[in-house]
Scaffold this motif. Structure first.
Motif, PDB file in Angstrom:
ATOM      1  N   CYS A  47       0.847  -1.195   0.000  1.00  7.88           N
ATOM      2  CA  CYS A  47       0.000   0.000   0.000  1.00  7.88           C
ATOM      3  C   CYS A  47       0.878   1.239   0.000  1.00  7.88           C
ATOM      4  O   CYS A  47       1.766   1.358   0.843  1.00  7.88           O
ATOM      5  CB  CYS A  47      -0.894   0.022   1.227  1.00  7.88           C
ATOM      6  SG  CYS A  47      -2.130  -1.263   1.234  1.00  7.88           S
ATOM      7  N   LEU A  48       0.610   2.111  -0.917  1.00 10.06           N
ATOM      8  CA  LEU A  48       1.317   3.380  -0.989  1.00 10.06           C
ATOM      9  C   LEU A  48       0.318   4.487  -0.729  1.00 10.06           C
ATOM     10  O   LEU A  48      -0.631   4.665  -1.485  1.00 10.06           O
ATOM     11  CB  LEU A  48       1.966   3.562  -2.365  1.00 10.06           C
ATOM     12  CG  LEU A  48       2.974   2.489  -2.766  1.00 10.06           C
ATOM     13  CD1 LEU A  48       3.425   2.714  -4.196  1.00 10.06           C
ATOM     14  CD2 LEU A  48       4.161   2.498  -1.807  1.00 10.06           C
ATOM     15  N   GLU A  49       0.513   5.191   0.354  1.00 10.67           N
ATOM     16  CA  GLU A  49      -0.362   6.311   0.660  1.00 10.67           C
ATOM     17  C   GLU A  49       0.177   7.524  -0.078  1.00 10.67           C
ATOM     18  O   GLU A  49       1.347   7.892   0.072  1.00 10.67           O
ATOM     19  CB  GLU A  49      -0.409   6.564   2.159  1.00 10.67           C
ATOM     20  CG  GLU A  49      -1.463   7.572   2.519  1.00 10.67           C
ATOM     21  CD  GLU A  49      -1.857   7.510   3.977  1.00 10.67           C
ATOM     22  OE1 GLU A  49      -2.537   8.444   4.391  1.00 10.67           O
ATOM     23  OE2 GLU A  49      -1.496   6.545   4.676  1.00 10.67           O
ATOM     24  N   VAL A  50      -0.679   8.108  -0.891  1.00 11.00           N
ATOM     25  CA  VAL A  50      -0.269   9.224  -1.742  1.00 11.00           C
ATOM     26  C   VAL A  50      -1.068  10.467  -1.397  1.00 11.00           C
ATOM     27  O   VAL A  50      -2.145  10.395  -0.813  1.00 11.00           O
ATOM     28  CB  VAL A  50      -0.441   8.870  -3.241  1.00 11.00           C
ATOM     29  CG1 VAL A  50       0.431   7.681  -3.608  1.00 11.00           C
ATOM     30  CG2 VAL A  50      -1.887   8.583  -3.587  1.00 11.00           C
ATOM     31  N   ASN A  51      -0.528  11.618  -1.777  1.00 12.19           N
ATOM     32  CA  ASN A  51      -1.217  12.880  -1.530  1.00 12.19           C
ATOM     33  C   ASN A  51      -2.300  13.156  -2.561  1.00 12.19           C
ATOM     34  O   ASN A  51      -3.313  13.762  -2.243  1.00 12.19           O
ATOM     35  CB  ASN A  51      -0.212  14.033  -1.511  1.00 12.19           C
ATOM     36  CG  ASN A  51       0.735  13.933  -0.331  1.00 12.19           C
ATOM     37  OD1 ASN A  51       0.326  13.562   0.763  1.00 12.19           O
ATOM     38  ND2 ASN A  51       1.998  14.233  -0.552  1.00 12.19           N
ATOM     39  N   HIS A  52      -2.067  12.722  -3.806  1.00 12.47           N
ATOM     40  CA  HIS A  52      -3.000  12.981  -4.904  1.00 12.47           C
ATOM     41  C   HIS A  52      -3.180  11.689  -5.702  1.00 12.47           C
ATOM     42  O   HIS A  52      -2.333  11.336  -6.523  1.00 12.47           O
ATOM     43  CB  HIS A  52      -2.480  14.096  -5.810  1.00 12.47           C
ATOM     44  CG  HIS A  52      -2.219  15.372  -5.076  1.00 12.47           C
ATOM     45  ND1 HIS A  52      -3.231  16.210  -4.668  1.00 12.47           N
ATOM     46  CD2 HIS A  52      -1.069  15.940  -4.652  1.00 12.47           C
ATOM     47  CE1 HIS A  52      -2.720  17.239  -4.032  1.00 12.47           C
ATOM     48  NE2 HIS A  52      -1.401  17.100  -4.000  1.00 12.47           N
ATOM     49  N   LEU A  53      -4.299  11.004  -5.474  1.00 14.35           N
ATOM     50  CA  LEU A  53      -4.549   9.718  -6.110  1.00 14.35           C
ATOM     51  C   LEU A  53      -4.571   9.818  -7.633  1.00 14.35           C
ATOM     52  O   LEU A  53      -3.997   8.968  -8.317  1.00 14.35           O
ATOM     53  CB  LEU A  53      -5.865   9.121  -5.595  1.00 14.35           C
ATOM     54  CG  LEU A  53      -6.197   7.708  -6.064  1.00 14.35           C
ATOM     55  CD1 LEU A  53      -5.110   6.718  -5.657  1.00 14.35           C
ATOM     56  CD2 LEU A  53      -7.545   7.268  -5.508  1.00 14.35           C
ATOM     57  N   GLU A  54      -5.192  10.854  -8.151  1.00 12.26           N
ATOM     58  CA  GLU A  54      -5.277  10.998  -9.607  1.00 12.26           C
ATOM     59  C   GLU A  54      -3.886  11.139 -10.232  1.00 12.26           C
ATOM     60  O   GLU A  54      -3.621  10.603 -11.311  1.00 12.26           O
ATOM     61  CB  GLU A  54      -6.176  12.186  -9.987  1.00 12.26           C
ATOM     62  CG  GLU A  54      -7.646  11.953  -9.699  1.00 12.26           C
ATOM     63  CD  GLU A  54      -8.038  12.080  -8.219  1.00 12.26           C
ATOM     64  OE1 GLU A  54      -7.213  12.552  -7.391  1.00 12.26           O
ATOM     65  OE2 GLU A  54      -9.169  11.695  -7.888  1.00 12.26           O
ATOM     66  N   ASN A  55      -2.976  11.860  -9.572  1.00  9.55           N
ATOM     67  CA  ASN A  55      -1.611  11.995 -10.081  1.00  9.55           C
ATOM     68  C   ASN A  55      -0.884  10.658 -10.037  1.00  9.55           C
ATOM     69  O   ASN A  55      -0.099  10.335 -10.935  1.00  9.55           O
ATOM     70  CB  ASN A  55      -0.827  13.030  -9.278  1.00  9.55           C
ATOM     71  CG  ASN A  55      -1.309  14.444  -9.532  1.00  9.55           C
ATOM     72  OD1 ASN A  55      -2.082  14.701 -10.447  1.00  9.55           O
ATOM     73  ND2 ASN A  55      -0.876  15.372  -8.703  1.00  9.55           N
ATOM     74  N   ALA A  56      -1.125   9.879  -9.001  1.00  8.69           N
ATOM     75  CA  ALA A  56      -0.502   8.554  -8.893  1.00  8.69           C
ATOM     76  C   ALA A  56      -1.004   7.637 -10.001  1.00  8.69           C
ATOM     77  O   ALA A  56      -0.221   6.886 -10.603  1.00  8.69           O
ATOM     78  CB  ALA A  56      -0.781   7.948  -7.526  1.00  8.69           C
TER      79      ALA A  56
END
Length: 122
Positions: free
Chosen positions: A73-82
């Motif tokens: 699991c990678l917690e990201v700040n901006h899901l759409e960018n990921a």
């Protein structure tokens, strides 16, 4: 294209969540920091969070007959960018964004077929 990771943790899917939580509690001599019976438990270790979850019934088949029940699991700040970053790399997520009680997430796979969960907290 911003793809900054704010944290990473390992999760294990479990059909018998309580049994696996008990195993890790005993192995690590820890109680879960977060715990929702029959749904989710999380252990905080130095440099690692280990989450154990029971897959929703609609996703159980995804965890059967697989070589591993583990997901990165990678917690990201901006899901759409990921998602855009994975797509740019040639590994677009095969499904849609899921809205869960803890935020938004999407499932993806790395170049070896290991399961990834990209997660953005609410």
């Amino acid at each position: 294209m911003d793809f900054s990771c704010s944290s990473a943790f390992v999760t294990l899917a479990a059909n018998d969540l309580e049994k696996l939580v008990l195993f890790y509690s005993n192995l690590l001599n820890l109680t879960p920091q977060q715990y929702t019976p029959n749904r989710y438990a999380e252990f905080k270790l130095p440099g690692l969070r280990l989450g154990i979850f029971r897959p929703k019934q609609s996703h159980e088949a995804e965890f059967k007959n697989s070589s591993s029940a583990m997901s990165l699991c990678l917690e990201v700040n901006h899901l759409e960018n990921a998602i855009a970053r994975l797509t740019h790399l040639g590994y677009p997520p095969p499904g849609e964004i899921i809205t869960a009680s803890h935020g938004k997430e999407i499932y993806a796979y790395d170049s070896e077929g290991n399961r990834l969960i990209l997660h953005q907290s609410s």
